[in-house]
Motif scaffolding. Structure first.
Motif, PDB file in Angstrom:
ATOM      1  N   GLN A  48       3.418   5.564   4.376  1.00  0.00           N
ATOM      2  CA  GLN A  48       2.017   5.858   4.706  1.00  0.00           C
ATOM      3  C   GLN A  48       1.280   4.689   5.347  1.00  0.00           C
ATOM      4  OE1 GLN A  48       0.495   7.081   0.892  1.00  0.00           O
ATOM      5  NE2 GLN A  48       0.871   9.237   1.279  1.00  0.00           N
ATOM      6  N   THR A  49       1.873   3.510   5.314  1.00  0.00           N
ATOM      7  CA  THR A  49       1.192   2.334   5.858  1.00  0.00           C
ATOM      8  C   THR A  49       2.104   1.613   6.861  1.00  0.00           C
ATOM      9  OG1 THR A  49       2.054   0.842   4.143  1.00  0.00           O
ATOM     10  CG2 THR A  49      -0.021   1.963   3.645  1.00  0.00           C
ATOM     11  N   SER A  50       1.557   0.554   7.457  1.00  0.00           N
ATOM     12  CA  SER A  50       2.377  -0.245   8.385  1.00  0.00           C
ATOM     13  C   SER A  50       2.842  -1.533   7.707  1.00  0.00           C
ATOM     14  CB  SER A  50       1.542  -0.570   9.630  1.00  0.00           C
ATOM     15  OG  SER A  50       0.338  -1.206   9.233  1.00  0.00           O
ATOM     16  N   ILE A  51       2.702  -1.572   6.379  1.00  0.00           N
ATOM     17  CA  ILE A  51       3.061  -2.792   5.631  1.00  0.00           C
ATOM     18  C   ILE A  51       4.578  -2.920   5.538  1.00  0.00           C
ATOM     19  CG2 ILE A  51       2.879  -3.944   3.369  1.00  0.00           C
ATOM     20  CD1 ILE A  51       0.203  -2.305   3.060  1.00  0.00           C
ATOM     21  N   THR A  52       5.076  -4.118   5.811  1.00  0.00           N
ATOM     22  CA  THR A  52       6.528  -4.343   5.739  1.00  0.00           C
ATOM     23  C   THR A  52       6.903  -5.313   4.614  1.00  0.00           C
ATOM     24  OG1 THR A  52       6.299  -6.061   7.414  1.00  0.00           O
ATOM     25  CG2 THR A  52       6.955  -3.884   8.196  1.00  0.00           C
ATOM     26  N   SER A  53       5.968  -6.138   4.174  1.00  0.00           N
ATOM     27  CA  SER A  53       6.277  -7.113   3.114  1.00  0.00           C
ATOM     28  C   SER A  53       6.552  -6.406   1.787  1.00  0.00           C
ATOM     29  CB  SER A  53       5.090  -8.074   2.952  1.00  0.00           C
ATOM     30  OG  SER A  53       5.052  -8.586   1.631  1.00  0.00           O
ATOM     31  N   PRO A  54       7.781  -6.584   1.240  1.00  0.00           N
ATOM     32  CA  PRO A  54       8.091  -5.938  -0.051  1.00  0.00           C
ATOM     33  C   PRO A  54       7.127  -6.346  -1.164  1.00  0.00           C
ATOM     34  CG  PRO A  54      10.093  -6.749   0.982  1.00  0.00           C
ATOM     35  CD  PRO A  54       8.941  -7.312   1.777  1.00  0.00           C
ATOM     36  N   ALA A  55       6.672  -7.623  -1.155  1.00  0.00           N
ATOM     37  CA  ALA A  55       5.756  -8.072  -2.215  1.00  0.00           C
ATOM     38  C   ALA A  55       4.428  -7.317  -2.117  1.00  0.00           C
ATOM     39  CB  ALA A  55       5.519  -9.577  -2.104  1.00  0.00           C
ATOM     40  N   ARG A  56       3.889  -7.172  -0.905  1.00  0.00           N
ATOM     41  CA  ARG A  56       2.615  -6.447  -0.738  1.00  0.00           C
ATOM     42  C   ARG A  56       2.788  -4.966  -1.092  1.00  0.00           C
ATOM     43  NH1 ARG A  56      -1.448  -9.534   1.589  1.00  0.00           N
ATOM     44  NH2 ARG A  56      -2.800  -7.761   2.033  1.00  0.00           N
ATOM     45  N   LEU A  57       3.915  -4.388  -0.656  1.00  0.00           N
ATOM     46  CA  LEU A  57       4.179  -2.980  -0.984  1.00  0.00           C
ATOM     47  C   LEU A  57       4.281  -2.789  -2.497  1.00  0.00           C
ATOM     48  CD1 LEU A  57       6.829  -1.971   1.710  1.00  0.00           C
ATOM     49  CD2 LEU A  57       4.568  -0.934   1.424  1.00  0.00           C
ATOM     50  N   ALA A  58       4.950  -3.736  -3.168  1.00  0.00           N
ATOM     51  CA  ALA A  58       5.117  -3.632  -4.627  1.00  0.00           C
ATOM     52  C   ALA A  58       3.776  -3.796  -5.334  1.00  0.00           C
ATOM     53  CB  ALA A  58       6.119  -4.676  -5.113  1.00  0.00           C
ATOM     54  N   ILE A  59       2.920  -4.695  -4.829  1.00  0.00           N
ATOM     55  CA  ILE A  59       1.603  -4.887  -5.460  1.00  0.00           C
ATOM     56  C   ILE A  59       0.738  -3.646  -5.234  1.00  0.00           C
ATOM     57  CG2 ILE A  59      -0.555  -6.202  -5.238  1.00  0.00           C
ATOM     58  CD1 ILE A  59       1.166  -8.748  -5.215  1.00  0.00           C
ATOM     59  N   LEU A  60       0.793  -3.065  -4.048  1.00  0.00           N
ATOM     60  CA  LEU A  60       0.040  -1.824  -3.810  1.00  0.00           C
ATOM     61  C   LEU A  60       0.563  -0.693  -4.696  1.00  0.00           C
ATOM     62  CD1 LEU A  60      -0.517  -1.977   0.049  1.00  0.00           C
ATOM     63  CD2 LEU A  60      -2.271  -2.091  -1.724  1.00  0.00           C
TER      64      LEU A  60
END
Lengths: 101, 101
Positions: A48-60
């Motif tokens: 659903q997003t353009s985020i690629t960083s696993p850490a940011r994805l995990a925090i979200l």
């Protein structure tokens, strides 16, 4: 679930392509369900997003699940209060009926 | 909470030293509470383990919070079932009393 001092069996699960050895209080099935839920939510947020960083994805993912937890806590409190109010009403009605007989 | 299509205000929060612009359905206070909870849990897991990877710490945080969510769901179901059973018992007792009068 990650506390190394917690008693319980160790279950190896895969989340977002990485293995985790989890020691939990619940049974293996419970741990696998929880891990599958996190994996599913993390992949959904990636889609659903353009985020690629696993850490940011995990925090979200953690934020989304914590949001659900807070919402459910309010829902549980609401049910509990409704439960108390309803049983009080019915008990009062029952006692009233008994004293009138 | 991270779904860009979800309506709601945008709140900037800091989790594990990184800023996140969160759009949520709840009010600002709710979003800040949820973010503070994730930040606190993530720092706690870092303190309790030797893990240094932010992605792994965040996934373990998500797992812990999801574990709480599943436990709370069971607790809510238990309260709801108890509620239904208790109100049924009291209603039956009340109806019984009324028919006897």
């Amino acid at each position: 679930m990650s506390d190394p001092k917690t008693q319980g069996q160790i279950v190896t699960v895969t989340i977002f392509g990485q293995e985790y050895s989890i020691r939990g209080k619940g049974d293996e099935e419970h741990i696998r369900q929880v891990a599958a839920y996190v994996d599913e939510r993390m992949n959904l947020i990636q889609d659903q997003t353009s985020i690629t960083s696993p850490a940011r994805l995990a925090i979200l993912t953690a934020l989304n699940i914590a949001d659900e937890l807070y919402t459910l806590r309010r829902e549980k409190d609401r049910i509990f209060n409704e439960f108390e109010e309803k049983t009080r009403e019915l008990s009062d009605a029952l006692n009233q009926g008994m004293s009138e007989v």
